[in-house]
Design an enzyme around this catalytic site. Structure first.
Site, PDB file in Angstrom:
ATOM      1  N   ARG A  16       0.996  -1.145  -0.067  1.00 17.05           N
ATOM      2  CA  ARG A  16      -0.036   0.089  -0.279  1.00 17.05           C
ATOM      3  C   ARG A  16       0.946   1.420  -0.002  1.00 17.05           C
ATOM      4  O   ARG A  16       0.989   1.877  -1.062  1.00 17.05           O
ATOM      5  CB  ARG A  16      -1.008   0.072   1.175  1.00 17.05           C
ATOM      6  CG  ARG A  16      -2.078   0.947   1.028  1.00 17.05           C
ATOM      7  CD  ARG A  16      -1.812   2.506   1.447  1.00 17.05           C
ATOM      8  NE  ARG A  16      -1.388   2.680   2.757  1.00 17.05           N
ATOM      9  CZ  ARG A  16      -0.806   3.958   2.937  1.00 17.05           C
ATOM     10  NH1 ARG A  16      -0.796   4.807   2.059  1.00 17.05           N
ATOM     11  NH2 ARG A  16      -0.263   4.043   4.163  1.00 17.05           N
ATOM     12  N   ASP A  17       1.370   1.656   1.140  1.00 15.48           N
ATOM     13  CA  ASP A  17       2.414   2.655   1.164  1.00 15.48           C
ATOM     14  C   ASP A  17       3.442   2.771   0.169  1.00 15.48           C
ATOM     15  O   ASP A  17       3.761   3.830  -0.432  1.00 15.48           O
ATOM     16  CB  ASP A  17       2.777   2.797   2.646  1.00 15.48           C
ATOM     17  CG  ASP A  17       3.385   4.068   3.013  1.00 15.48           C
ATOM     18  OD1 ASP A  17       3.168   5.158   2.196  1.00 15.48           O
ATOM     19  OD2 ASP A  17       3.948   4.373   4.230  1.00 15.48           O
ATOM     20  N   HIS A 208       5.977   4.246  12.489  1.00 17.09           N
ATOM     21  CA  HIS A 208       6.011   4.200  11.151  1.00 17.09           C
ATOM     22  C   HIS A 208       7.034   5.326  10.524  1.00 17.09           C
ATOM     23  O   HIS A 208       6.641   6.467  10.487  1.00 17.09           O
ATOM     24  CB  HIS A 208       4.415   4.761  10.522  1.00 17.09           C
ATOM     25  CG  HIS A 208       4.187   4.545   8.914  1.00 17.09           C
ATOM     26  ND1 HIS A 208       3.622   3.559   8.476  1.00 17.09           N
ATOM     27  CD2 HIS A 208       4.832   5.343   8.058  1.00 17.09           C
ATOM     28  CE1 HIS A 208       3.866   3.807   7.167  1.00 17.09           C
ATOM     29  NE2 HIS A 208       4.599   4.806   6.839  1.00 17.09           N
ATOM     30  N   HIS A 210       9.955   6.819   8.220  1.00 21.43           N
ATOM     31  CA  HIS A 210      10.696   6.891   6.974  1.00 21.43           C
ATOM     32  C   HIS A 210      12.271   7.044   6.852  1.00 21.43           C
ATOM     33  O   HIS A 210      12.627   7.787   8.131  1.00 21.43           O
ATOM     34  CB  HIS A 210       9.870   7.821   5.943  1.00 21.43           C
ATOM     35  CG  HIS A 210       8.858   7.653   5.443  1.00 21.43           C
ATOM     36  ND1 HIS A 210       8.326   7.806   4.343  1.00 21.43           N
ATOM     37  CD2 HIS A 210       7.898   6.611   6.117  1.00 21.43           C
ATOM     38  CE1 HIS A 210       7.142   7.330   3.905  1.00 21.43           C
ATOM     39  NE2 HIS A 210       6.825   6.694   5.249  1.00 21.43           N
ATOM     40  N   CYS A 241       9.284   9.739  -0.884  1.00 19.22           N
ATOM     41  CA  CYS A 241       8.758  10.779  -0.450  1.00 19.22           C
ATOM     42  C   CYS A 241       8.475  11.912  -1.401  1.00 19.22           C
ATOM     43  O   CYS A 241       9.357  12.395  -2.230  1.00 19.22           O
ATOM     44  CB  CYS A 241       9.965  11.294   0.756  1.00 19.22           C
ATOM     45  SG  CYS A 241       9.373  12.812   1.572  1.00 19.22           S
ATOM     46  N   ASN A 250       9.733   4.502   3.154  1.00 17.06           N
ATOM     47  CA  ASN A 250       9.802   3.867   4.378  1.00 17.06           C
ATOM     48  C   ASN A 250      10.915   3.153   4.493  1.00 17.06           C
ATOM     49  O   ASN A 250      11.614   2.342   3.649  1.00 17.06           O
ATOM     50  CB  ASN A 250       8.460   2.762   4.166  1.00 17.06           C
ATOM     51  CG  ASN A 250       7.208   3.349   3.982  1.00 17.06           C
ATOM     52  OD1 ASN A 250       6.483   3.782   5.187  1.00 17.06           O
ATOM     53  ND2 ASN A 250       6.600   3.387   2.756  1.00 17.06           N
TER      54      ASN A 250
HETATM   55 MG    MG Z   1       4.989   5.565   4.924  1.00 16.07          MG
END
Ligand code: MG
Length: 302
Positions: A16-17, A208, A210, A241, A250
């Protein structure tokens, strides 16, 4: 506070991310195969997709189909991101059992990202939470910009803590503190967790982070020292990003696993199997592998 946890639950957010923020795209069958392979590595949580308006995120326009086609393993949860009631209705119709909602600790970021204030974002997600709770659907709540905002700069930990408390009261089972632009450093990460843990039980917190500025593992380690035991990461560091084009996204799951296993912290995840998946997905997307460990294992150093 507590020392290092003995077990850490990894929340794999690559499908997803990760894919949402990749320039390259893969088709639905490839996404399903990717998630199915991840399901066989011992991961407990795999965030599979987002029921977001396809006009905003065309990469995830096949959300329902992906969710329906994956082989869901017993004991693995497959959260789906839900931005609003519209997304919730789609998730419900698809049989989703775990959802994730989001807001941000910065007013400007909320306005630019979701065209509403923080208060309005909470109004938008509260009916979702209400319905999800009544149907025993588990909810994780994301707080973006928890360690800094691309527009506002520093974010005070108490602002994040207050927002986390609101999400907790609204019924979120877990709250993920997102360093969306990867800008935080270890002592800041630690004071953030300490501050939030005064209002929300530590067991309900996830981190979470990065790796934009190369701080993610250090920040994770600092939070583990406080007893945090849920860590989000993305295989091969998938994602990017949007606020720093070309920068890493991530933190890579392989890197987190290598560190945790080296500290004798159990995850249940097979690092070798996961790194093969990382290699394969990078080849499919035509991108470099952003995992240090993934690259090292590929070169056969150990
Ligand atoms: Mg993320």
């Amino acid at each position: 506070m507590a020392g290092y946890p003995t077990h850490v639950r990894i929340v794999e957010v690559g499908p997803r991310d990760g894919l949402q923020n990749e320039a390259g795209q893969i088709d639905t069958a490839a996404k399903v195969a990717f998630i199915d392979r991840l399901s066989q590595t011992g991961l407990e949580v795999i965030e599979v997709t987002s029921m977001v308006n396809p006009q905003w995120v065309p990469q995830l326009a096949d959300a329902e189909e992906v969710y329906r086609r994956i082989h869901r393993h017993q004991g693995v949860s497959y959260p789906v991101l839900v931005p609003n009631m519209e997304g919730w209705k789609r998730a419900l119709a698809t049989g989703v059992q775990t959802i994730a909602v989001f807001t941000a600790a910065s007013e400007t970021f909320n306005r630019k990202n979701t065209h509403c204030s923080i208060a309005e974002s909470l109004e938008r997600i509260s009916p979702v939470l209400e319905q999800a709770r009544s149907m025993n659907v588990t909810v994780r709540g994301y707080i973006s910009c928890a360690l800094g905002c691309p527009y506002e700069g520093d974010i005070e930990p108490h602002r994040v803590a207050d927002l986390a408390a609101r999400l907790n009261r609204l019924g979120c089972d877990e709250i993920a503190l997102g360093d969306t632009i990867g800008i935080g450093t270890p002592l800041q990460a630690k004071s953030l967790v300490k501050s939030v843990a005064e209002q929300v039980p530590l067991e309900r917190l996830a981190i979470h982070f990065h790796d934009t500025y190369g701080q993610a593992l250090a920040n994770i380690l600092a939070c583990l020292e406080l007893g945090v035991s849920v860590v989000d990461s993305s295989v091969a560091g998938l994602g990017g990003c949007p606020y720093a084009p070309g920068a890493s996204g991530n933190v890579a799951t392989e890197d987190v696993l290598y560190m945790l296993h080296g500290m004798n912290i159990h995850t249940g995840v097979d690092l070798a199997a996961l790194s093969k998946i990382g290699r394969a997905i990078c080849a499919q997307l035509g991108r470099d592998n952003h995992s240090h460990v993934g690259r090292a294992l590929m070169s056969g150093k150990r």
